[in-house]
Design an enzyme around this catalytic site. Structure first.
Site, PDB file in Angstrom:
ATOM      1  NE  ARG A  71      -3.533   2.093   2.974  1.00 20.60           N
ATOM      2  CZ  ARG A  71      -4.839   2.001   2.727  1.00 20.60           C
ATOM      3  NH1 ARG A  71      -5.316   0.896   2.194  1.00 20.60           N
ATOM      4  NH2 ARG A  71      -5.661   2.986   2.996  1.00 20.60           N
ATOM      5  CG  HIS A  97      -8.355   0.788  -2.950  1.00 26.98           C
ATOM      6  ND1 HIS A  97      -7.820  -0.391  -2.457  1.00 26.98           N
ATOM      7  CD2 HIS A  97      -8.794   1.480  -1.851  1.00 26.98           C
ATOM      8  CE1 HIS A  97      -7.917  -0.400  -1.145  1.00 26.98           C
ATOM      9  NE2 HIS A  97      -8.492   0.717  -0.755  1.00 26.98           N
ATOM     10  CD  GLN A 103     -13.227  -0.200  -0.675  1.00 26.22           C
ATOM     11  OE1 GLN A 103     -12.500  -0.073   0.302  1.00 26.22           O
ATOM     12  NE2 GLN A 103     -14.500  -0.569  -0.563  1.00 26.22           N
ATOM     13  CG  ASP A 112     -13.047   7.940  -1.479  1.00 29.89           C
ATOM     14  OD1 ASP A 112     -12.992   7.928  -0.235  1.00 29.89           O
ATOM     15  OD2 ASP A 112     -12.090   7.610  -2.206  1.00 29.89           O
ATOM     16  CB  CYS A 133     -13.894   3.102   0.107  1.00 27.51           C
ATOM     17  SG  CYS A 133     -13.342   4.811  -0.049  1.00 27.51           S
ATOM     18  NE  ARG A 180     -11.700  -2.424   1.793  1.00 29.38           N
ATOM     19  CZ  ARG A 180     -10.955  -1.423   2.258  1.00 29.38           C
ATOM     20  NH1 ARG A 180      -9.649  -1.568   2.385  1.00 29.38           N
ATOM     21  NH2 ARG A 180     -11.506  -0.270   2.600  1.00 29.38           N
TER      22      ARG A 180
END
Length: 343
Positions: A112, A139, A142, A236, A278, A323
């Protein structure tokens, strides 16, 4: 059935959503569903015993880090977490050297960080699977959780679902949502002001995929066009990790018309519209940043109102949990040969 190893496709690296074919994507969702059931019923059979995974996070994380660590614990694997303060990556050691060294110790790397080139570089030089746990551009883990959540919370097949992302359309979550939805044949819309629309190259790639899958990809500044009949509204944060605080002065006027509140939910014309995010989210003024935004701009919450965030239509905590299950499915698929005696 007890095995969760993909039956029709095995993946290697997962660096961006386009690394997955539609059959591979659908198989990962099926595997994640099974894994979720096994965890809930207490019937987990650890499949990664004896394996060790490096989890390298140059950006902070709550959900993604927890998802990897708990998934690995469930499956019996060792997990080593490294952040920018506990490794030499990028400062005194190159990504190439790091990839080659870690490949001697570990069986997989979750990364990440910032630019996509970094995770690509790791994958280019690693002899083990590398998984993108977030970069500035993509991502994919996600998006997998998003797809599983939508699959679970609607009676429609995914190819009949309409999902609309509102807000900063050029961020990593929007890119992955648009591309993954295109792979799965969905109707995906991105509603964003002109300066914050997705990279045209990403849109073009998604539209090329859609031409093969039957998906519909729409990018527009028109909120009402985008949200019409939507099954899910997704948003987001308006300023992403690593961007300056001064960005708020520019973003708030541009993005306030795209804020998801109760009125926006009702404007879809679909009484069953659900809400996705998210996380983390600025939905009230209880956090330090939330207070700043309220004091500076008069907004109690930024991208979404507290009323919507905590409503019965909100699926944000389902996404967070999912997730873990989708990441577990990805790792099991990538490491399948190692768990079948070919190590």
């Amino acid at each position: 059935m007890t095995t969760a190893t993909p039956q029709t496709a095995t993946i290697g690296h997962l660096l961006r959503d386009t690394d997955l074919s539609r059959p591979a994507y659908e198989q990962l969702l099926a595997d994640a569903t099974l894994l979720k059931h096994q965890r809930a019923s207490g019937t987990i059979v650890p499949r990664l015993l004896g394996l060790n995974i490096a989890v390298i996070f140059e950006k902070p994380s709550t959900r993604t880090r927890s998802a990897f660590e708990v998934a690995l614990h469930d499956e019996g694997a060792g997990c080593t977490y490294m952040d920018s303060a506990s490794s030499h990556l990028g400062s005194s050691e190159s990504f190439e050297d790091t990839a080659k060294v870690l490949s001697r110790f570990y069986d997989g790397i979750a990364y990440r960080g910032f630019g996509q080139n970094s995770v690509n570089e790791l994958a280019n030089h690693a002899s083990i699977p590398v998984w993108n746990a977030l970069t500035n551009e993509w991502h994919p883990t996600q998006a997998l959780a998003d797809m599983l959540t939508m699959m679970e919370t609607t009676t429609k097949p995914l190819q009949d679902v309409i999902v609309c992302f509102l807000g900063d359309g050029h961020d990593n979550v929007a890119n992955s949502l648009m591309t993954s939805a295109a792979i799965l044949g969905m109707d995906v819309r991105i509603a964003a002001p002109a300066p914050l629309q997705p990279d045209p190259a990403v849109v073009a790639a998604a539209q090329d995929i859609a031409a093969q899958s039957g998906a519909r990809v729409t990018v527009t500044t028109d909120v009402d066009e985008a949200i019409a009949r939507a099954d899910f509204l997704y948003t987001d944060v308006w300023v992403s990790m690593g961007e300056s605080e001064e960005s708020w002065d520019h973003r708030v006027p541009l993005l306030t018309p795209y804020r998801v509140d109760a009125a926006m939910m009702s404007r879809t014309g679909n009484p069953k519209t659900q809400f996705l995010h998210c996380l983390p989210s600025i939905h009230d003024s209880t956090t330090a940043l939330g207070k700043k935004i309220f004091n500076r701009y008069g907004l109690n919450g930024a991208e979404v109102s507290n009323e919507v965030f905590h409503s019965t239509a909100s699926r944000v905590y389902d996404q967070a949990e999912n997730r873990m299950h989708t990441i577990k499915a990805v790792m099991l698929s990538s490491l399948a040969s190692m768990t079948q005696g070919d190590r």
